[in-house]
Every structure is written in C-alpha cells, then in structure tokens.
Design an enzyme around this catalytic site. Structure first.
Site, mmCIF file in Angstrom:
data_model
loop_
_atom_site.group_PDB
_atom_site.id
_atom_site.type_symbol
_atom_site.label_atom_id
_atom_site.label_comp_id
_atom_site.label_asym_id
_atom_site.label_seq_id
_atom_site.Cartn_x
_atom_site.Cartn_y
_atom_site.Cartn_z
ATOM 1 N N CYS A 181 0.830 -1.317 -0.025
ATOM 2 C CA CYS A 181 0.032 -0.151 -0.093
ATOM 3 C C CYS A 181 0.804 1.198 -0.184
ATOM 4 O O CYS A 181 1.602 1.530 -1.015
ATOM 5 C CB CYS A 181 -0.925 0.007 1.077
ATOM 6 S SG CYS A 181 -2.115 1.157 0.901
ATOM 7 N N HIS A 187 -3.646 -5.320 1.003
ATOM 8 C CA HIS A 187 -2.778 -5.798 2.070
ATOM 9 C C HIS A 187 -3.202 -7.250 2.357
ATOM 10 O O HIS A 187 -4.131 -7.690 2.628
ATOM 11 C CB HIS A 187 -3.667 -4.989 3.451
ATOM 12 C CG HIS A 187 -3.180 -3.568 3.691
ATOM 13 N ND1 HIS A 187 -2.448 -3.155 4.426
ATOM 14 C CD2 HIS A 187 -3.913 -2.654 2.921
ATOM 15 C CE1 HIS A 187 -2.176 -1.876 4.169
ATOM 16 N NE2 HIS A 187 -3.327 -1.318 3.376
ATOM 17 N N GLU A 201 -1.939 -8.976 4.425
ATOM 18 C CA GLU A 201 -1.774 -9.611 5.740
ATOM 19 C C GLU A 201 -3.097 -9.597 6.301
ATOM 20 O O GLU A 201 -3.098 -10.144 7.580
ATOM 21 C CB GLU A 201 -0.599 -8.785 6.529
ATOM 22 C CG GLU A 201 -1.253 -7.109 6.822
ATOM 23 C CD GLU A 201 -1.186 -6.201 5.580
ATOM 24 O OE1 GLU A 201 -0.611 -6.636 4.591
ATOM 25 O OE2 GLU A 201 -1.186 -4.961 5.802
#
Ligand code: XMP
Length: 537
Positions: free
Chosen positions: A86, A181, A183
C-alpha cells in the site's frame, strides 16, 4: 536465523505483517519507517525488507525510508528484495520517479484483482513472486492515493476492478509492490502471497520455531548472566511467570531470585498458586513478601481512584527497594523483566520507536529498574515474542496451563475493583465473589462447547460502594451490590461485552448471593470499550 525486516510507516496492520510471517516460520523485526539503515539494522541475516502501509500520504507528511534502501544488498552481495505494501508501494513509486496522486475515487474494502500471471514467462523473479497469486482474487484495500504512473523499470502485473495498478514489479530487480494488504484475513490467499515473497523471492529458511528460540535464548541468557545472580519480580501474570521459567531453564536455579509481593489486593489463593507454580518449575529462591498490612494502612480512608493508584505504585516501589536491599545481592546482579515485543513498540503511533515501556504499572519509573537499565544489567527474555508466542514458550517450558491461560490482572489488583475505600473486609468479600464467578466460568461451556473462561478475554467482579435492600428468609437484608464484567478483546485496547446465555448469568448470580452473605444484588456490566474502560477505576 533468516530475518525479514519491516519498515513501519504507521499502518495499523504492520504488526499483522510481522505476525503472519512469523507464523510462516520466519523471524521478523519491525523498525521505524525512517530508521537509518545501519549495518546493525540491516544485519547479515536480513533476507528481504517490507515497507508497510501508512495513514499518511507520500505527497504530504508521510515519512520516507533511508535512501540507502534502494542500494541495499544482502550478505551475499545480491540486491535486497523489497516489498511495498500500500503506502510502501506508493513510497517506492514516488521515490523512484513514478507518480502518486489523490484521486476522487478511492478503493476501500474487498476489491477484485486480476493478474497477468498466465502470460508471463516461467522461472523469472516475477513469476516466482506471482506463484503466490491466483489469476483473479479478492484483495482488501484501504487507500486514498493511487499510482498514476509507475516508476521507471516497474511493470503492472495485477489490476483492480476499478482499473488501477494493484501489483507491480521491477523488471530486473527483486522489487515488488502491492496496492492491497495481503496480511489482512479478508485478502484471499494473502498468506500465499507473503509466502511467495518470503520463500520464493527472498529464499528464507524456516528457522523461527519455539525449539529454536529456546535454544538461542538459553545460550544468550547463559552468556549474559554468567554466574551473576538474576532477580525477577513476579506478578503472577503469564509474562513474568514464563520469564521466570525461561531463567530457571537456562541458568542454575540457585542464581535465580524470584520476588513476589502479596499486597493483600490479590485474587483468592493467588499467592499459594504462584508459589506452587514457581516451585514446580524448580525455583530455589522464591521470596514471597507479605505486605497486606502496609498496603491496607496506606489505602485507609482513600477513595479517589488516582490517589489509590498512586499510593499503591509508590508503596510498591518503596517495598521493592527495601526487600531487594535485604537480599544483599552483589552489585553485579541482573534484573530480569517479562517485557514483550509489543511492550517495546510505542503504542498508537505504530512507528516502532523503541520506547522501553515497562509493562506492569508498578514498575513504571521504578528507580531500581532505571538504575539497572542505565548500568546495562537488564535481561528481557521475552522481548522478541508476541503474547501468544509467550504462551507457547510457557507450554514448552512446562508452565502450568492454568497460569498460561489466565486472564490479565492489573498491577493495582483488587483496588481497581473496589470502588470507594479499600478495606480488608471489602477485599475478602470481593475475593470470594470473584472466585465463584471465575470458577463458574471454568465449569460452564458456551453453545460452541468451549469453556466460558477460555472464550472470554477477561472477567472479574467489582464491588460497588452501594448497598441495596433485599430479603433473606423472612428478614430484610441490606447487602452490597456486586457488578460482573466479562469482555472479549484482542489486546485490551477495545472490548466488547461477552454475550452470556441468560441462564448462566442468573445461576452465577444466585450462587454468589447464596454463598457470600454480604452481597445482596448482582448486576452485569453491558458497556463496551470505548466509551467505558475495562476496569472500573
Ligand atoms: P482499561 O481499564 O484501561 O484496561 O480498559 C485495559 C487492560 O489493562 C489492564 N489494566 C492494568 N494493568 N496496571 C496493569 O498492569 C494497571 O494499572 C492497569 N489498569 C488496567 C486491565 O485489567 C485490562 O486488561
């Protein structure tokens, strides 16, 4: 041990990146996004660097990484692999000559992404990275700025449904960027994407395991402590107990001094339980200091929450200094602390500035801790671990399961749960009621067949400075009001109320009022945090 370094630009999910990669078996370390990339930080074992997200904009106040990052090499002389997530991608784009702009159209939440992986030649660094991707998948995004021109040398390999670059890679160098993202759990096969970077691109070996950590820890503790005595203040919580277990395992138990203060503000049987756990772990020098009278005298007549806390904190330090002096340890002794990795990271700002925040409230600003830290005589055996890793370590070291799964308990103890003046009688009433509540939670199961105690993050009783009218037999009774609190949380920063089945609450209430005669009424606290806090004071 191979390591992935994470530059933290302040995203709320930086910790998640670190956790996910550790769960893949690779050690991660977080440093501030703008940290100088010294040889110490980019040590020989760093195999790749991730640039995190950020709430800031590259065109505004967003921090920049040390420029050396773009010339960074690994120990073998190869170019350091980089992954921008990002803001991290936007940062690389901005720094390397591309364009990042704030467009009226933002992407937030679940967004479809399509890659061109099928059209790519095999066995290039780009195809190895894209191995972790599906051809099209649902990603999770949260960005206002967008790449309107990639930096020279970069190509787009994935595009969001709105038409913006979602995956970019440098054609020659192992540099990659994701506008989403991986994660975050909402990102489809996010773990595979992180795996592709960590293993396929960076070539990391899986060397982060509890067995490995214990081996390394034993060597470090032995080297660091030598034959000097090591003193650890035990609170009864999981962190200090596991820290104690680690010291006892690595060192000669005769050189490990464990000090525990019974302030009289402890839960029922706490001191006996803690002593038994430490002895089971092979402790030889356990110093239990019974100081209930001192604490209760100091708290006499005090009703203001802040005054109560300060009184406890100050007295804790006074007694600690006095008792440590009484042990007559040589000046060379080391002080151990159960500090966790997250305690070292300044909360809120996200940027991993190493503020040595001392976790338990009673150690904050302790002159003893300050002096030992200045002298370089502090040992923190858990400072690389997250809370659940501490629990895993505790299990490996044979710490009692009850101690490992215990709900958090604040340093000032029951004093934060007795509103108004803290007296021995009130402590005893609360201790008894609290013990019944906890015992019931350990016996009862949720509709999911999980013990309530394990489903709840923290539960306790609070004694209110109120009495209300009731009946007991034929007599009028004027009893205390007791509040019950049970919350679900992940870190205590926010909390939701635990949604009990109503029969559980009613049965627990009946058992408390039947067993603790001073209590006439039980209520359940249904406030979340925020706006309420978890504790009542
Ligand atoms: P609050 O009440 O602030 O609590 O929502 C968040 C978490 O921190 C614990 N807590 C403390 N722990 N010393 C501690 O060691 C303290 O003074 C203290 N005050 C609150 C609380 O139990 C909850 O887990």
């Amino acid at each position: 041990m191979d390591k992935i370094l994470i530059l933290d630009f302040g995203s709320q999910t930086t910790q998640l990146i670190a956790r996910r990669i550790r769960d893949l078996g690779v050690y991660t370390e977080i440093v501030p996004g703008d940290a100088e990339l010294t040889d110490k930080i980019v040590s020989a074992d760093v195999k790749g660097i991730i640039l995190s997200g950020s709430p800031e904009s590259v065109n505004g106040t967003g921090a920049a990484p040390d420029k050396k990052i773009y010339n960074c090499t690994r120990a073998d002389g190869s170019t350091m692999p980089l992954l921008g997530i990002c803001y991290g991608l936007q940062r690389m784009t901005h720094d390397l000559g591309g364009k990042v702009e704030s467009l009226p159209h933002t992407e937030y939440g679940r967004i479809e992404v399509k890659t061109n992986k099928e059209a790519l030649p095999h066995q290039t660094h780009i195809s190895k990275f894209l191995d972790g991707f599906r051809v099209s998948f649902t990603a999770w995004m949260s960005h206002g700025d967008t790449l309107t021109q990639l930096a020279p040398g970069f190509k787009e390999h994935g595009t969001s449904v709105t038409g913006y670059p979602a995956v970019a890679a440098h054609e020659q160098k192992p540099w990659f960027g994701l506008q989403f993202h991986p994660e975050v759990t909402h990102c489809e096969n996010g773990d595979d994407i992180l795996c592709a970077f960590v293993f396929n691109v960076c070539g990391c070996e899986k060397s982060w395991s509890m067995e490995h950590y214990i081996e390394e820890l034993n060597t470090t503790l032995k080297e660091y402590a030598g034959n000097n005595p090591v003193l650890l203040l035990i609170s009864g919580g999981v962190d200090s107990t596991v820290a104690g277990a680690a010291l006892l395992k690595a060192l000669n138990p005769e050189q490990v001094y464990l000090m525990y203060m019974d302030t009289g503000l402890m839960r029922k049987n706490e001191t006996e339980n803690v002593s038994a756990i430490l002895e089971n772990l092979g402790a030889k020098n356990v110093h239990v200091i019974m100081c209930e009278n001192e604490f209760l005298s100091a708290l006499k007549g005090k009703t203001d929450p802040e005054e109560k806390r300060k009184t406890i904190g100050d007295l804790f330090i006074t007694i600690q200094e006095r008792e440590v002096a009484r042990l007559k340890l040589p000046d060379s002794y080391l002080l151990a602390q159960g500090t966790l990795y997250t305690d070292l990271i300044e909360s809120g700002k996200g940027v991993g500035k190493k503020a040595h925040v001392i976790k338990s409230h009673h150690n904050v600003g302790s002159p003893l801790v300050d002096a030992k830290r200045k002298a370089g005589k502090i040992i923190e055996p858990l400072d690389k671990l997250y809370k659940d890793e501490v629990r895993r370590l505790g299990r490996f070291l044979g710490v009692d399961e009850d101690a490992i799964c215990r709900h958090p308990f604040p340093g000032p103890g029951l004093a934060t749960r007795i509103l108004g003046e803290v007296t021995k009688t009130r402590c005893d009433i609360l201790r008894e009621a609290d013990a019944i509540f906890i015992e019931e939670l350990k016996k009862r199961k949720s509709p999911r067949e999980v013990f309530l105690y394990d489903e709840i993050w923290q539960a306790f009783a609070i004694l209110l400075p109120l009495r209300s009218v009731g009946v007991a037999g034929d007599e009028r009774k004027y009893g205390y009001v007791l509040a019950l609190r049970a919350i679900i949380s992940s870190d205590g920063m926010t909390a939701d109320v635990y949604p009990f089945e109503s029969h559980d609450l009613m049965e627990i209430s009946a058992r408390i009022t039947n067993s603790v005669k001073e209590i006439g009424r039980v209520i359940y606290d249904i406030s979340s945090k925020p706006p309420a806090t978890i504790e009542w004071e």
